[in-house]
Design an enzyme around this catalytic site. Structure first.
Site, PDB file in Angstrom:
ATOM      1  CG  ASN A   9      -1.589   1.311   1.460  1.00 33.27           C
ATOM      2  OD1 ASN A   9      -1.799   2.068   0.516  1.00 33.27           O
ATOM      3  ND2 ASN A   9      -1.962   1.590   2.709  1.00 33.27           N
ATOM      4  CE  LYS A  11       0.930   3.587   4.880  1.00 36.26           C
ATOM      5  NZ  LYS A  11       0.716   3.713   6.296  1.00 36.26           N
ATOM      6  CG  HIS A 104      -5.353   2.058   5.178  1.00 41.62           C
ATOM      7  ND1 HIS A 104      -4.843   3.013   6.029  1.00 41.62           N
ATOM      8  CD2 HIS A 104      -4.368   1.136   5.015  1.00 41.62           C
ATOM      9  CE1 HIS A 104      -3.605   2.687   6.351  1.00 41.62           C
ATOM     10  NE2 HIS A 104      -3.289   1.544   5.753  1.00 41.62           N
ATOM     11  N   GLY A 183       2.923   2.075  10.541  1.00 38.40           N
ATOM     12  CA  GLY A 183       3.899   3.146  10.379  1.00 38.40           C
ATOM     13  C   GLY A 183       4.640   3.499  11.657  1.00 38.40           C
TER      14      GLY A 183
HETATM   15  C1  PEP Z   1      -0.349   0.168   5.781  1.00 37.99           C
HETATM   16  O1  PEP Z   1      -0.288   1.309   5.344  1.00 37.99           O
HETATM   17  O2  PEP Z   1      -1.317  -0.533   5.464  1.00 37.99           O
HETATM   18  C2  PEP Z   1       0.717  -0.322   6.650  1.00 37.99           C
HETATM   19  C3  PEP Z   1       0.558  -1.487   7.198  1.00 37.99           C
HETATM   20  O3  PEP Z   1       1.820   0.504   6.833  1.00 37.99           O
HETATM   21  P1  PEP Z   1       3.259   0.094   7.450  1.00 37.99           P
HETATM   22  O4  PEP Z   1       3.628  -1.250   6.872  1.00 37.99           O
HETATM   23  O5  PEP Z   1       4.171   1.181   7.045  1.00 37.99           O
HETATM   24  O6  PEP Z   1       3.060  -0.005   8.938  1.00 37.99           O
END
Ligand code: PEP
Length: 261
Positions: A9, A11, A104, A183
């Protein structure tokens, strides 16, 4: 045997130029990864990238001739109309993307999307032939307050209102993403992730039937990296991962895909 589903993902990262650059490297690495290509050809492992709306066309074109699935990160439930700034399901399918993320945690918490709105999105996605990946997950406050399972149960039930078991199993995927692990670098332990994914599978059995629960693809997401992928993916109720930060670079995403085989 359920297939594995390894998804990135992006983003709000990687516009068209960075998307082309990513795919130049990623497709070159894919050509060298015989085991990944074999698993994709056999249908035992699927690879997907959810990219910003402005990069969908570039990604779809760049992924042609590869097994990489391209999806959108969000959609509106209406097909068209006066919804400035939004993207509809038919617009996404017209580009050639096949999947969409719905709910999300950043959509739920930053943009205040409700379970009711997400349920409308789920129905709209399925109606136009997109595979809907419904994300669920609790905040740290909810977890510490002992409410995690109730939160997941509510998001699951309300997000899936009016959806039947066959649709859930064949045209949807559920992603468990604890908000406190996204994150932040704090991954849920393998056991914590399995506990909730197992709970989701039991919810699918109670709300629908055993076959639906057995077929349903459930992902874990939250600070997944190459070095924690093996532990997470080896849990019995976790079929794949949804990766944010570590999917932005071709080599780190490829390493996750290989470690998940
Ligand atoms: C996400 O954005 O779905 C996610 C899991 O981010 P990260 O892997 O950076 O924690």
């Amino acid at each position: 045997m359920r297939r594995k589903f390894i998804a990135g993902n992006w983003k709000m990262n990687h516009g068209p130029a960075a998307t082309s650059e990513f795919f130049n490297k990623f497709t070159a690495e894919l050509k060298e990864a015989g085991d990944v290509l074999e698993a994709a050809a056999k249908g035992t492992e699927e690879i997907a990238l959810f990219v910003p709306a402005v990069s969908l066309l570039t990604a779809v074109n760049a992924a042609k001739g590869t097994p990489v699935i391209i999806g959108a990160e969000n959609m509106h439930w209406e097909k068209s109309g006066a919804f400035t700034g939004e993207t509809s399901g038919p617009m996404i399918t017209e580009i050639g993307a096949t999947h969409v993320l719905i709910g999300h945690s950043e959509r739920r918490h930053i943009f205040r999307e409700t379970d009711e709105e997400l349920n409308k999105k789920v129905h709209a996605a399925i109606e136009c032939g997109l595979v809907a990946v419904l994300c669920v997950g609790e905040t740290l406050e909810e977890r510490e307050g002992g409410k995690a399972f109730n939160v997941i149960k509510k998001q699951f039930a309300e997000g899936l209102k009016g959806i039947d078991g066959d649709t859930l199993a064949r045209k949807m995927i559920i992603a468990y993403e604890p908000v406190w692990a996204i994150g932040t670098g704090k991954t849920a332990s393998d056991a914590d992730a399995e506990e909730v994914c197992g709970f989701i599978r039991r919810l699918a059995k109670e709300s629908f039937c055993e076959n639906t629960a057995d077929e349903l693809i459930i992902l874990y997401g939250g600070s997944v990296k190459a070095d924690n992928t093996r532990g997470i993916i080896s849990q019995p109720d976790i079929d794949g991962v949804l990766v944010g930060g570590a999917s932005l670079k071709a080599d780190s995403f490829m390493q996750i895909i290989k470690n998940a085989l």
